[in-house]
Design a protein around this motif. Structure first.
Motif, PDB file in Angstrom:
ATOM      1  N   ASP A 237       0.813  -1.093  -0.092  1.00  0.00           N
ATOM      2  CA  ASP A 237      -0.015   0.085   0.216  1.00  0.00           C
ATOM      3  C   ASP A 237       0.864   1.197   0.044  1.00  0.00           C
ATOM      4  N   GLU A 238       1.861   1.277   0.900  1.00  0.00           N
ATOM      5  CA  GLU A 238       2.781   2.229   0.688  1.00  0.00           C
ATOM      6  C   GLU A 238       3.451   2.302  -0.676  1.00  0.00           C
ATOM      7  N   PHE A 239       3.704   1.433  -1.411  1.00  0.00           N
ATOM      8  CA  PHE A 239       4.325   1.588  -2.511  1.00  0.00           C
ATOM      9  C   PHE A 239       3.338   2.228  -3.581  1.00  0.00           C
ATOM     10  N   ARG A 240       1.968   1.871  -3.487  1.00  0.00           N
ATOM     11  CA  ARG A 240       1.031   2.207  -4.344  1.00  0.00           C
ATOM     12  C   ARG A 240       0.694   3.641  -4.116  1.00  0.00           C
ATOM     13  N   THR A 241       0.889   4.129  -2.945  1.00  0.00           N
ATOM     14  CA  THR A 241       0.492   5.361  -2.683  1.00  0.00           C
ATOM     15  C   THR A 241       1.678   6.388  -3.481  1.00  0.00           C
ATOM     16  N   GLU A 242       2.960   5.923  -3.028  1.00  0.00           N
ATOM     17  CA  GLU A 242       3.889   6.621  -3.894  1.00  0.00           C
ATOM     18  C   GLU A 242       3.748   6.389  -5.598  1.00  0.00           C
ATOM     19  N   TYR A 243       3.506   5.249  -5.899  1.00  0.00           N
ATOM     20  CA  TYR A 243       3.388   5.078  -7.463  1.00  0.00           C
ATOM     21  C   TYR A 243       2.110   6.120  -8.026  1.00  0.00           C
ATOM     22  N   LEU A 244       1.025   6.118  -7.281  1.00  0.00           N
ATOM     23  CA  LEU A 244      -0.042   6.853  -7.658  1.00  0.00           C
ATOM     24  C   LEU A 244       0.359   8.587  -7.857  1.00  0.00           C
ATOM     25  N   ALA A 245       1.172   8.995  -6.741  1.00  0.00           N
ATOM     26  CA  ALA A 245       1.660  10.356  -6.856  1.00  0.00           C
ATOM     27  C   ALA A 245       2.643  10.888  -7.790  1.00  0.00           C
ATOM     28  N   THR A 246       3.657   9.665  -8.084  1.00  0.00           N
ATOM     29  CA  THR A 246       4.633   9.849  -9.043  1.00  0.00           C
ATOM     30  C   THR A 246       4.509   9.465 -10.193  1.00  0.00           C
ATOM     31  N   THR A 247       3.743   8.563 -10.768  1.00  0.00           N
ATOM     32  CA  THR A 247       3.898   7.758 -11.994  1.00  0.00           C
ATOM     33  C   THR A 247       2.529   7.630 -12.783  1.00  0.00           C
ATOM     34  N   ILE A 248       2.593   7.497 -13.990  1.00  0.00           N
ATOM     35  CA  ILE A 248       1.474   7.323 -14.853  1.00  0.00           C
ATOM     36  C   ILE A 248       0.878   6.025 -14.712  1.00  0.00           C
ATOM     37  N   VAL A 249      -0.417   5.902 -14.441  1.00  0.00           N
ATOM     38  CA  VAL A 249      -1.044   4.465 -14.208  1.00  0.00           C
ATOM     39  C   VAL A 249      -0.777   3.581 -15.251  1.00  0.00           C
ATOM     40  N   TYR A 250      -0.749   2.532 -15.037  1.00  0.00           N
ATOM     41  CA  TYR A 250      -0.331   1.390 -15.897  1.00  0.00           C
ATOM     42  C   TYR A 250       1.104   1.445 -16.252  1.00  0.00           C
ATOM     43  N   THR A 251       1.874   2.262 -15.839  1.00  0.00           N
ATOM     44  CA  THR A 251       3.196   1.909 -15.911  1.00  0.00           C
ATOM     45  C   THR A 251       3.957   0.728 -15.229  1.00  0.00           C
ATOM     46  N   ASN A 252       4.395   0.030 -15.910  1.00  0.00           N
ATOM     47  CA  ASN A 252       4.722  -1.374 -15.427  1.00  0.00           C
ATOM     48  C   ASN A 252       6.303  -1.739 -15.485  1.00  0.00           C
ATOM     49  N   ARG A 253       7.196  -0.657 -15.852  1.00  0.00           N
ATOM     50  CA  ARG A 253       8.549  -0.670 -15.713  1.00  0.00           C
ATOM     51  C   ARG A 253       8.937  -0.033 -14.494  1.00  0.00           C
ATOM     52  N   PHE A 254       9.927  -0.805 -13.908  1.00  0.00           N
ATOM     53  CA  PHE A 254      10.630  -0.453 -12.495  1.00  0.00           C
ATOM     54  C   PHE A 254      11.918  -0.844 -12.395  1.00  0.00           C
ATOM     55  N   MET A 255      12.600   0.195 -12.070  1.00  0.00           N
ATOM     56  CA  MET A 255      13.955  -0.048 -11.801  1.00  0.00           C
ATOM     57  C   MET A 255      14.290  -0.443 -10.458  1.00  0.00           C
ATOM     58  N   LEU A 256      14.672  -1.791 -10.312  1.00  0.00           N
ATOM     59  CA  LEU A 256      14.808  -2.538  -8.922  1.00  0.00           C
ATOM     60  C   LEU A 256      16.311  -2.515  -8.460  1.00  0.00           C
ATOM     61  N   ASP A 257      17.211  -2.458  -9.410  1.00  0.00           N
ATOM     62  CA  ASP A 257      18.482  -2.185  -8.867  1.00  0.00           C
ATOM     63  C   ASP A 257      18.988  -0.992  -9.543  1.00  0.00           C
ATOM     64  N   GLY A 258      19.257  -0.116  -8.830  1.00  0.00           N
ATOM     65  CA  GLY A 258      19.732   1.300  -9.070  1.00  0.00           C
ATOM     66  C   GLY A 258      21.135   1.092  -9.703  1.00  0.00           C
ATOM     67  N   THR A 259      21.874   0.257  -9.415  1.00  0.00           N
ATOM     68  CA  THR A 259      23.118   0.158 -10.057  1.00  0.00           C
ATOM     69  C   THR A 259      23.329  -0.327 -11.561  1.00  0.00           C
ATOM     70  N   THR A 260      22.323  -0.836 -11.870  1.00  0.00           N
ATOM     71  CA  THR A 260      22.470  -1.337 -13.514  1.00  0.00           C
ATOM     72  C   THR A 260      21.681  -0.595 -14.385  1.00  0.00           C
ATOM     73  N   GLY A 261      20.865   0.201 -14.106  1.00  0.00           N
ATOM     74  CA  GLY A 261      19.888   0.913 -15.160  1.00  0.00           C
ATOM     75  C   GLY A 261      18.989   0.002 -15.935  1.00  0.00           C
TER      76      GLY A 261
END
Length: 138
Positions: A98-122
């Motif tokens: 739910d915390e992730f969802r709150t941040e996602y909805l505040a900062t990302t266009i709905v249905y955006t499904n690409r996420f950078m999980l490892d900040g070192t690889t890009g």
């Protein structure tokens, strides 16, 4: 791949669980945060199944919890992502999602499904759950 992004401080999550449980007790007269929260998630997904994307990397763990509690959202999973993106308990995982969802909805266009999980690889991880994308699945 080492997942470094979208992780929450475990102590803050525990405090959130306690705070939300107390609020639920005060406002609704019961304290089953997990049961209440899973129903809220299920109701959201009943309106638009593709909104599973709102939960980002927490979706695989959240989906397992939903399924284990009587909801049926299919069997597709991502065990590698799920191994990192979950809490110490089901209710902590729910709060993290739910915390992730709150941040996602505040900062990302709905249905955006690409996420950078490892900040070192890009490199991006793509969230795609065929169980949820198939319009025939209900």
């Amino acid at each position: 791949m080492a997942f470094t992004e979208y992780l929450f401080d475990p102590e803050k999550i525990k405090a959130q669980v306690n705070s939300r449980t107390q609020s639920l007790r005060e406002n609704k007269g019961f304290s089953d945060l997990l049961g209440f929260g899973l129903k809220v998630v299920s109701d959201r997904l009943a309106k638009d199944r593709r909104r599973y994307i709102d939960y980002g990397p927490y979706w695989p763990a959240l989906k397992d919890i939903l399924n284990a509690n009587g909801y049926n959202f299919g069997d597709q999973s991502d065990p590698i992502v799920k191994a990192t993106y979950h809490g110490d308990s089901d209710v902590e995982t729910l709060v993290m999602a739910d915390e992730f969802r709150t941040e996602y909805l505040a900062t990302t266009i709905v249905y955006t499904n690409r996420f950078m999980l490892d900040g070192t690889t890009g490199e991006f991880w793509v969230l795609f759950d065929s169980d949820m994308e198939d319009p025939a699945a209900k």
